[in-house]
Design a protein around this motif. Structure first.
Motif, PDB file in Angstrom:
ATOM      1  N   THR A   1     -20.439 -65.467  39.248  1.00 11.85           N
ATOM      2  CA  THR A   1     -21.618 -65.297  40.094  1.00 11.85           C
ATOM      3  C   THR A   1     -22.885 -65.031  39.282  1.00 11.85           C
ATOM      4  OG1 THR A   1     -22.612 -63.905  41.810  1.00 11.85           O
ATOM      5  CG2 THR A   1     -20.998 -62.846  40.381  1.00 11.85           C
ATOM      6  N   GLY A   2     -24.008 -65.499  39.819  1.00 15.80           N
ATOM      7  CA  GLY A   2     -25.298 -65.270  39.187  1.00 15.80           C
ATOM      8  C   GLY A   2     -26.108 -64.203  39.895  1.00 15.80           C
ATOM      9  N   PHE A   3     -25.420 -63.255  40.534  1.00 20.18           N
ATOM     10  CA  PHE A   3     -26.077 -62.165  41.262  1.00 20.18           C
ATOM     11  C   PHE A   3     -25.343 -60.876  40.916  1.00 20.18           C
ATOM     12  CE2 PHE A   3     -27.331 -60.670  45.835  1.00 20.18           C
ATOM     13  CZ  PHE A   3     -28.347 -59.886  45.304  1.00 20.18           C
ATOM     14  N   ARG A   4     -25.973 -60.010  40.101  1.00 24.64           N
ATOM     15  CA  ARG A   4     -25.286 -58.849  39.547  1.00 24.64           C
ATOM     16  C   ARG A   4     -26.249 -57.666  39.418  1.00 24.64           C
ATOM     17  NH1 ARG A   4     -21.516 -61.232  34.803  1.00 24.64           N
ATOM     18  NH2 ARG A   4     -20.831 -63.118  35.864  1.00 24.64           N
ATOM     19  N   ALA A   5     -25.687 -56.459  39.457  1.00 25.72           N
ATOM     20  CA  ALA A   5     -26.456 -55.243  39.187  1.00 25.72           C
ATOM     21  C   ALA A   5     -25.742 -54.447  38.106  1.00 25.72           C
ATOM     22  CB  ALA A   5     -26.605 -54.404  40.455  1.00 25.72           C
ATOM     23  N   TYR A   6     -26.496 -54.010  37.093  1.00 25.27           N
ATOM     24  CA  TYR A   6     -25.944 -53.294  35.951  1.00 25.27           C
ATOM     25  C   TYR A   6     -26.598 -51.919  35.822  1.00 25.27           C
ATOM     26  CZ  TYR A   6     -24.545 -57.955  34.188  1.00 25.27           C
ATOM     27  OH  TYR A   6     -24.023 -59.207  34.037  1.00 25.27           O
ATOM     28  N   SER A   7     -25.823 -50.945  35.369  1.00 25.90           N
ATOM     29  CA  SER A   7     -26.421 -49.678  34.981  1.00 25.90           C
ATOM     30  C   SER A   7     -27.018 -49.803  33.591  1.00 25.90           C
ATOM     31  CB  SER A   7     -25.371 -48.561  34.981  1.00 25.90           C
ATOM     32  OG  SER A   7     -24.459 -48.732  33.903  1.00 25.90           O
TER      33      SER A   7
END
Length: 263
Positions: free
Chosen positions: A156-162
Motif C-alpha cells: 500500500t501507498g498509504f501509511r503512517a509512521y512514528s
C-alpha cells in the motif's frame, strides 16, 4: 495535532498535476503541515502544489519513488514531525482517512499504520487489475510466511509512521525504486514494530499512478529477495545492508540482529 503530536503529511509526487488538488482538498484539519516532494516532474505539479499552500521540495533530477520518499521523511523529521503520514497524490487512496491512520500512531497504539486495499474486499470493485490483485495476494502470503507476520498486504501507498520508527530504520540503504515501501515494512517487522491496518477503498483510473507489467515483475522478484533476507536477518544468519541497524533497541525492545561489520 492529535494527542499533542505534530502530524505531517508527505506526498511523493511525479507528474501529479491532474490529481494533486483533489487529494489535498480532502486532507483533514488535524494535519499540521503538508509537504510535497517533486521528483523532477515535467508537468505543473510544483506550481499547483505552491498554489495550494504546500511546503515544496524539488529534486534536480529524477531519483525514483524510493528516492522521493527518502527526501519526504528527511523533510518531515527536520520540520518537527511526530507522526508522518505518506499518501500518494494521485487520489487513489482516500485522504479522508488520514485522521484515523494518524491517530493509531499518535496515541501510541501502533508504530506503523497501513491503509489496506485488501481489507474489506473492495480492491477489485475499485478497479484494481486482476493480475495485480492476485500477485499482491501471492506475494503477501509468501512474505507473511517468511516474516512470521499476518498483514493483509505489503504494497500500500498509504501509511503512517512514528518519528521513533523512522529514525530507527536504515532508510538510506533501501531501494530508490518501488521496492522501497516493501523494504520498510520488512525492516519494521525485524525491529519488532507494532503494525496496524485499516480498510481503505481505492480508485483506479487513467490518471492514477501505476507500474507496467515489466516493472511489476522486477518488483515481485525484489519482494521475494527482501522476504528471504528479512527471514535470515531475524535469525541472525545473514545481514544485507537493508537490515543493518544503527541501534540494538527500538522502544525498549531488542532488535534481533547482531551488530558489527556488514556481511
Amino acid at each position: 495535532m492529535i494527542n499533542q503530536k505534530r502530524i505531517v503529511v508527505v506526498l511523493p509526487a511525479y507528474n501529479a498535476e491532474k490529481t494533486l488538488e483533489a487529494t489535498v482538498r480532502e486532507l483533514p484539519d488535524v494535519v499540521d503541515e503538508r509537504i510535497l516532494v517533486d521528483d523532477y516532474s515535467s508537468d505543473a505539479t510544483v506550481e499547483t502544489a505552491r498554489r495550494l499552500g504546500l511546503t515544496v521540495a524539488v529534486h534536480e533530477r529524477n531519483r525514483g519513488y524510493g528516492g522521493n520518499q527518502k527526501t519526504c521523511y528527511a523533510q518531515a523529521l527536520a520540520r518537527g514531525a511526530d507522526v508522518v503520514v505518506m499518501i500518494h497524490p494521485d487520489y487513489q487512496y482516500s485522504p479522508l482517512l488520514v485522521t484515523a491512520l494518524a491517530s493509531m500512531v499518535a496515541y501510541d497504539v501502533y508504530d506503523l499504520a497501513l491503509g489496506s486495499r485488501i481489507l474489506g474486499g473492495h480492491a477489485l470493485r475499485g478497479g484494481m487489475p486482476r493480475y495485480k490483485y492476485f500477485s499482491n495476494r501471492a506475494l503477501t502470503i509468501f512474505q507473511n510466511v517468511l516474516m512470521g507476520a499476518h498483514l493483509s498486504e505489503y504494497h500500500t501507498g498509504f501509511r503512517a509512521y512514528s518519528k521513533e520508527l523512522l529514525t530507527a530504520l536504515p532508510l538510506e540503504s533501501n531501494s530508490e525504486d518501488f521496492l522501497f515501501d516493501n523494504q520498510v515494512l520488512a525492516q519494521a517487522l525485524v525491529v519488532g514494530a507494532r503494525i496496524g491496518e485499516i480498510s481503505c477503498p481505492t480508485k483506479y483510473f487513467p490518471e492514477a499512478s501505476s507500474i507496467n507489467l515489466r516493472r511489476s515483475l522486477v518488483y515481485g522478484l525484489g519482494v521475494v529477495r527482501t522476504a528471504i533476507e528479512g527471514r535470515l536477518a531475524r535469525h541472525n544468519l545473514y545481514r544485507s545492508p537493508v537490515f543493518q541497524f544503527a541501534q540494538s533497541r527500538f522502544k525498549g525492545r531488542t532488535v534481533p540482529v547482531a551488530f558489527g561489520p556488514r556481511v
